[in-house]
Scaffold this active site. Structure first.
Site, mmCIF file in Angstrom:
data_model
loop_
_atom_site.group_PDB
_atom_site.id
_atom_site.type_symbol
_atom_site.label_atom_id
_atom_site.label_comp_id
_atom_site.label_asym_id
_atom_site.label_seq_id
_atom_site.Cartn_x
_atom_site.Cartn_y
_atom_site.Cartn_z
ATOM 1 N N ASN A 1 29.951 37.932 40.118
ATOM 2 C CA ASN A 1 30.986 37.622 41.112
ATOM 3 C C ASN A 1 30.526 37.743 42.603
ATOM 4 O O ASN A 1 30.971 37.025 43.411
ATOM 5 C CB ASN A 1 32.108 38.726 40.930
ATOM 6 N N HIS B 1 34.380 34.725 42.514
ATOM 7 C CA HIS B 1 35.087 35.096 41.462
ATOM 8 C C HIS B 1 35.475 33.907 40.510
ATOM 9 O O HIS B 1 35.803 33.966 39.254
ATOM 10 C CB HIS B 1 36.182 35.876 41.880
ATOM 11 N N ASP C 1 35.295 43.186 32.448
ATOM 12 C CA ASP C 1 34.212 42.203 31.650
ATOM 13 C C ASP C 1 34.029 42.947 30.406
ATOM 14 O O ASP C 1 33.122 42.883 29.781
ATOM 15 C CB ASP C 1 33.082 42.305 32.605
ATOM 16 N N ASP D 1 35.170 34.060 36.447
ATOM 17 C CA ASP D 1 36.323 33.819 35.750
ATOM 18 C C ASP D 1 36.105 32.897 34.932
ATOM 19 O O ASP D 1 36.393 32.787 33.551
ATOM 20 C CB ASP D 1 37.495 33.353 36.474
ATOM 21 N N ARG E 1 25.232 39.684 16.380
ATOM 22 C CA ARG E 1 25.597 38.224 16.308
ATOM 23 C C ARG E 1 26.424 37.746 17.734
ATOM 24 O O ARG E 1 26.057 36.577 18.421
ATOM 25 C CB ARG E 1 26.307 37.568 15.306
ATOM 26 N N ASP F 1 30.256 44.948 26.623
ATOM 27 C CA ASP F 1 30.447 44.702 28.060
ATOM 28 C C ASP F 1 29.545 44.031 28.431
ATOM 29 O O ASP F 1 28.343 44.174 28.308
ATOM 30 C CB ASP F 1 30.368 46.186 28.796
#
Length: 205
Positions: free
Chosen positions: A58, A63, A93, A67, A113, A50
């Site tokens: 945002n 946004h 996300d 995006d 990684r 996450d």
């Protein structure tokens, strides 16, 4: 032409429109199919990852920038994925990576990684499947691992191991079978015998 339209609709229903990655439902279905082939002893690791503070991107940059960041992250991670590993956008996300025949130690290394490959800070949760466990239990434990990573300060990887000590397994089985009954405690010296507390009793009491 009808076939092309049908294919496009099917793709749209199974893939994320922004990143092009498979959707959450596709990953759940794929894992369910794997477990439904009678391969109940197969080992899988799962990684939830996450982006930290993505809402700030945002809110401060808009946004469109958010995006673009998600698209770039997805493309970077997709390059690190080796079939039969499967990467999906799990929602918002949050991303999920299914890792067949992968140990928890190997999954932790993969998570680190992936976190190092992008410039945006992120948190990751890792777990593996014990033989006989359902897909929902596996995903639930990965979600707990991710939550612990967030709670521990973010920008880290946490493991919620499936390899529990025997005592912990017995406790989990007991909790799964637990049925709690609440018995009222009343004051007999007052009119109407009001309830002043409750006592919890399990089905083994």
């Amino acid at each position: 032409k009808h076939a092309d339209t049908s294919q496009k609709l099917k793709y749209a229903a199974t893939h994320d429109a922004l990143t092009g990655l498979p959707s959450r439902s596709v990953m759940l279905e794929e894992l369910g199919r794997c477990l439904g082939r009678g391969n109940t002893a197969a080992t899988y690791a799962i990684l939830f990852i996450d982006l930290d503070d993505f809402k700030i991107i945002n809110d401060t940059s808009g946004h469109r920038v958010g995006d673009a960041a998600l698209t770039e992250v997805a493309a970077t991670w997709q390059q690190l994925v080796q079939p039969p590993q499967a990467l999906a956008r799990y929602g918002g996300d949050e991303f999920a990576l299914l890792l067949p025949e992968t140990s928890e130690v190997e999954a932790l290394a993969i998570a680190d990684r992936m976190r190092a490959a992008i410039s945006i800070g992120c948190s990751a949760g890792v777990t593996s499947r014990s033989p006989g466990e359902s897909a929902s239990l596996l995903f639930g434990r990965a979600d707990i691992a991710l939550y612990k990573a967030k709670q521990a300060g973010r920008r880290r990887t946490m493991l919620e191991s499936a390899n529990l000590p025997a005592g912990a397994i017995e406790l989990r089985e007991h909790l799964n079978n637990l049925c709690v009954y609440f018995q009222p405690i009343v004051r007999l010296d007052q009119p109407g015998a009001p309830i002043v507390a409750v006592e919890a009793l399990d089905n083994a009491s």
